[in-house]
Design an enzyme around this catalytic site. Sequence first.
Site, PDB file in Angstrom:
ATOM      1  N   CYS A   1     -11.132  30.898  90.474  1.00 11.30           N
ATOM      2  CA  CYS A   1     -10.749  32.192  89.923  1.00 11.30           C
ATOM      3  C   CYS A   1      -9.472  32.012  89.123  1.00 11.30           C
ATOM      4  O   CYS A   1      -8.801  30.986  89.225  1.00 11.30           O
ATOM      5  CB  CYS A   1     -10.549  33.214  91.044  1.00 11.30           C
ATOM      6  SG  CYS A   1     -10.627  34.913  90.417  1.00 11.30           S
TER       7      CYS A   1
ATOM      8  N   CYS B   1      -7.050  34.648  89.016  1.00 11.45           N
ATOM      9  CA  CYS B   1      -6.015  35.616  89.424  1.00 11.45           C
ATOM     10  C   CYS B   1      -4.797  35.001  90.104  1.00 11.45           C
ATOM     11  O   CYS B   1      -3.695  35.522  90.008  1.00 11.45           O
ATOM     12  CB  CYS B   1      -6.609  36.722  90.292  1.00 11.45           C
ATOM     13  SG  CYS B   1      -7.242  36.156  91.873  1.00 11.45           S
TER      14      CYS B   1
ATOM     15  N   CYS C   1      -8.484  38.502  87.140  1.00  9.69           N
ATOM     16  CA  CYS C   1      -9.398  37.364  87.309  1.00  9.69           C
ATOM     17  C   CYS C   1      -9.998  36.901  85.986  1.00  9.69           C
ATOM     18  O   CYS C   1     -10.927  36.090  85.973  1.00  9.69           O
ATOM     19  CB  CYS C   1     -10.508  37.731  88.296  1.00  9.69           C
ATOM     20  SG  CYS C   1      -9.887  38.377  89.862  1.00  9.69           S
TER      21      CYS C   1
ATOM     22  N   LYS D   1     -19.512  40.891  95.105  1.00  9.64           N
ATOM     23  CA  LYS D   1     -18.132  41.027  95.566  1.00  9.64           C
ATOM     24  C   LYS D   1     -17.648  42.429  95.199  1.00  9.64           C
ATOM     25  O   LYS D   1     -17.606  42.791  94.019  1.00  9.64           O
ATOM     26  CB  LYS D   1     -17.263  39.962  94.908  1.00  9.64           C
ATOM     27  CG  LYS D   1     -15.790  40.086  95.273  1.00  9.64           C
ATOM     28  CD  LYS D   1     -14.979  38.926  94.738  1.00  9.64           C
ATOM     29  CE  LYS D   1     -13.508  39.109  95.044  1.00  9.64           C
ATOM     30  NZ  LYS D   1     -12.688  38.027  94.507  1.00  9.64           N
TER      31      LYS D   1
ATOM     32  N   ARG E   1      -3.971  39.179  99.118  1.00 10.16           N
ATOM     33  CA  ARG E   1      -3.183  39.262  97.881  1.00 10.16           C
ATOM     34  C   ARG E   1      -1.701  39.118  98.171  1.00 10.16           C
ATOM     35  O   ARG E   1      -0.947  38.541  97.389  1.00 10.16           O
ATOM     36  CB  ARG E   1      -3.480  40.579  97.154  1.00 10.16           C
ATOM     37  CG  ARG E   1      -4.895  40.585  96.603  1.00 10.16           C
ATOM     38  CD  ARG E   1      -5.200  41.839  95.819  1.00 10.16           C
ATOM     39  NE  ARG E   1      -6.625  41.907  95.520  1.00 10.16           N
ATOM     40  CZ  ARG E   1      -7.253  42.987  95.097  1.00 10.16           C
ATOM     41  NH1 ARG E   1      -6.573  44.116  94.917  1.00 10.16           N
ATOM     42  NH2 ARG E   1      -8.537  42.956  94.843  1.00 10.16           N
TER      43      ARG E   1
ATOM     44  N   ARG F   1      -9.097  46.068  89.970  1.00 11.55           N
ATOM     45  CA  ARG F   1     -10.204  45.173  89.645  1.00 11.55           C
ATOM     46  C   ARG F   1     -11.550  45.915  89.504  1.00 11.55           C
ATOM     47  O   ARG F   1     -12.606  45.296  89.573  1.00 11.55           O
ATOM     48  CB  ARG F   1     -10.332  44.091  90.721  1.00 11.55           C
ATOM     49  CG  ARG F   1      -9.089  43.259  90.952  1.00 11.55           C
ATOM     50  CD  ARG F   1      -9.447  41.881  91.468  1.00 11.55           C
ATOM     51  NE  ARG F   1      -8.382  41.194  92.168  1.00 11.55           N
ATOM     52  CZ  ARG F   1      -7.289  40.681  91.593  1.00 11.55           C
ATOM     53  NH1 ARG F   1      -7.099  40.806  90.304  1.00 11.55           N
ATOM     54  NH2 ARG F   1      -6.401  40.049  92.325  1.00 11.55           N
TER      55      ARG F   1
ATOM     56  N   GLU G   1     -26.983  41.838  90.913  1.00 13.77           N
ATOM     57  CA  GLU G   1     -25.986  40.772  90.749  1.00 13.77           C
ATOM     58  C   GLU G   1     -26.471  39.452  91.355  1.00 13.77           C
ATOM     59  O   GLU G   1     -26.313  38.387  90.760  1.00 13.77           O
ATOM     60  CB  GLU G   1     -24.674  41.162  91.451  1.00 13.77           C
ATOM     61  CG  GLU G   1     -23.812  42.153  90.693  1.00 13.77           C
ATOM     62  CD  GLU G   1     -23.036  41.490  89.557  1.00 13.77           C
ATOM     63  OE1 GLU G   1     -23.249  40.310  89.287  1.00 13.77           O
ATOM     64  OE2 GLU G   1     -22.212  42.197  88.942  1.00 13.77           O
TER      65      GLU G   1
ATOM     66  N   LYS H   1     -19.345  39.918  99.911  1.00 15.08           N
ATOM     67  CA  LYS H   1     -17.933  40.002 100.302  1.00 15.08           C
ATOM     68  C   LYS H   1     -17.399  41.397 100.026  1.00 15.08           C
ATOM     69  O   LYS H   1     -17.645  41.899  98.936  1.00 15.08           O
ATOM     70  CB  LYS H   1     -17.182  38.968  99.478  1.00 15.08           C
ATOM     71  CG  LYS H   1     -15.700  38.942  99.708  1.00 15.08           C
ATOM     72  CD  LYS H   1     -15.081  37.944  98.791  1.00 15.08           C
ATOM     73  CE  LYS H   1     -13.572  38.045  98.923  1.00 15.08           C
ATOM     74  NZ  LYS H   1     -12.889  37.323  97.926  1.00 15.08           N
TER      75      LYS H   1
ATOM     76  N   SER I   1      -9.646  38.956 104.589  1.00 11.79           N
ATOM     77  CA  SER I   1      -8.336  39.061 105.227  1.00 11.79           C
ATOM     78  C   SER I   1      -8.119  40.383 105.962  1.00 11.79           C
ATOM     79  O   SER I   1      -7.548  40.403 107.048  1.00 11.79           O
ATOM     80  CB  SER I   1      -7.243  38.844 104.182  1.00 11.79           C
ATOM     81  OG  SER I   1      -7.380  39.768 103.116  1.00 11.79           O
TER      82      SER I   1
ATOM     83  N   TYR J   1     -11.467  33.518 108.786  1.00 13.48           N
ATOM     84  CA  TYR J   1     -10.162  32.995 109.205  1.00 13.48           C
ATOM     85  C   TYR J   1     -10.175  32.654 110.688  1.00 13.48           C
ATOM     86  O   TYR J   1      -9.258  32.021 111.196  1.00 13.48           O
ATOM     87  CB  TYR J   1      -9.060  34.007 108.862  1.00 13.48           C
ATOM     88  CG  TYR J   1      -9.014  34.259 107.364  1.00 13.48           C
ATOM     89  CD1 TYR J   1      -8.451  33.309 106.523  1.00 13.48           C
ATOM     90  CD2 TYR J   1      -9.577  35.394 106.785  1.00 13.48           C
ATOM     91  CE1 TYR J   1      -8.432  33.479 105.146  1.00 13.48           C
ATOM     92  CE2 TYR J   1      -9.567  35.586 105.414  1.00 13.48           C
ATOM     93  CZ  TYR J   1      -8.994  34.630 104.594  1.00 13.48           C
ATOM     94  OH  TYR J   1      -9.003  34.794 103.243  1.00 13.48           O
TER      95      TYR J   1
HETATM   96  C1  PBG Z   1      -9.776  35.828  94.244  1.00 18.58           C
HETATM   97  C2  PBG Z   1     -10.155  36.125  95.647  1.00 18.58           C
HETATM   98  C3  PBG Z   1      -9.792  37.205  96.463  1.00 18.58           C
HETATM   99  C4  PBG Z   1     -10.286  36.936  97.739  1.00 18.58           C
HETATM  100  C5  PBG Z   1     -10.971  35.745  97.645  1.00 18.58           C
HETATM  101  N1  PBG Z   1     -10.906  35.266  96.346  1.00 18.58           N
HETATM  102  C6  PBG Z   1      -8.933  38.388  96.196  1.00 18.58           C
HETATM  103  C7  PBG Z   1      -9.324  39.396  95.212  1.00 18.58           C
HETATM  104  O1  PBG Z   1     -10.407  39.418  94.660  1.00 18.58           O
HETATM  105  O2  PBG Z   1      -8.424  40.213  94.964  1.00 18.58           O
HETATM  106  C8  PBG Z   1     -10.080  37.787  98.955  1.00 18.58           C
HETATM  107  C9  PBG Z   1     -10.161  37.049 100.241  1.00 18.58           C
HETATM  108  C10 PBG Z   1      -9.653  37.807 101.418  1.00 18.58           C
HETATM  109  O3  PBG Z   1      -9.234  38.972 101.343  1.00 18.58           O
HETATM  110  O4  PBG Z   1      -9.684  37.206 102.506  1.00 18.58           O
HETATM  111  N2  PBG Z   1     -10.430  36.534  93.271  1.00 18.58           N
END
Ligand code: PBG
Length: 326
Positions: free
Chosen positions: A118, A120, A128, A193, A203, A215, A231, A246, A272, A311
């Site tokens: 990515c 970002c 991104c 996603k 983040r 986003r 998608e 996700k 997360s 995690y």
């Molecule tokens: C990058 C990305 C993100 C996550 C994984 N790859 C953040 C986003 O899209 O802002 C999130 C992972 C997480 O929250 O554990 N694009």
Amino acid sequence: MDIRPRRLRENNLIRRISRETRLSPDSLVLPFFVREGSGIIEDISSMVGQKRYSPDTIARGVEEALEAGVRSFMIFGITENKDEFGSSGFHSHGVVQEAIRTLKKQFSQDIQLISDVCLCEYTSHGHCGIIKDQKIDNDSSLEYIAKTALSHAIAGCDMVAPSDMMDGRVTSIRNLLDQNGFENIPIMSYAAKYSSSFYGPFREAVGSAPQFGDRQTYQMDYHNKKEAIKEVLLDVSEGADIVMVKPALSYLDVICEVSKNVNIPVAAYSVSGEYALIKAAASQNLVDEYKMMCETAVSIYRAGANILVSYYAKELAQAMRRGDIG
Ligand code: PBG
């Protein structure tokens, strides 16, 4: 009574033989955060128990995970070197590239490295993709995303995982990898996603919050499920080898629907915010952390996921080995 469902719940062994969902540590992926510098192992305050490593210390984290039974890892980079194009993301000596080289040298085929692809984490604006006229420009972003994926493959990663949600990125990555002799590197695409508040702690951990806007013009609207199939099928037609949904917990219906609609493995990313919620509730003694971790993870597999990015991967692998789950 002929039919007594309780017969199969009588004791631990009969419950275990009757389980419908079977899990293996082989299906787990643990994310790692790697930042510039040396000798660094630091706690991530927004994600209790997770750490940031530098390329020279990350092997220690991997060793611990191997002991727990986890062999697949996702690598995220953190940098202070940001520009409009995210150049440090595709630099041959970028943090992710260095970490991949170091780990592969030490662990070779004992581990599987999946690199998050990515922009970002590397762009000054935190989006991104590439900005043109104040907008995230799809087509000019593709070149940079593909370059980033290629640089990871050159460094030695085993799989690339694009998470940007630009249209056509699987095709761009596949073409560039193939042209450079990496036709056997699989693509795990973050196909469905969603634009989600569950990414907040991540983040914070990597410093990738967008500097303006959000986003929503590229990540999906959480009201939609059919769009996830659109998608996912698009990515499959572009050559994705594994598709991902996700976040996971609020999207179990999407995982279920996607798993019925594709003939390739489905991954789910328990993000997360899902992790942080359990940690926060447990720290106040409101829930039993271990049991809640087990129950939520199994629900993601039960919904249809074949692979889980979490995690809690180490703790889950141990729970599977003990037979508490799976
Ligand atoms: C990058 C990305 C993100 C996550 C994984 N790859 C953040 C986003 O899209 O802002 C999130 C992972 C997480 O929250 O554990 N694009």
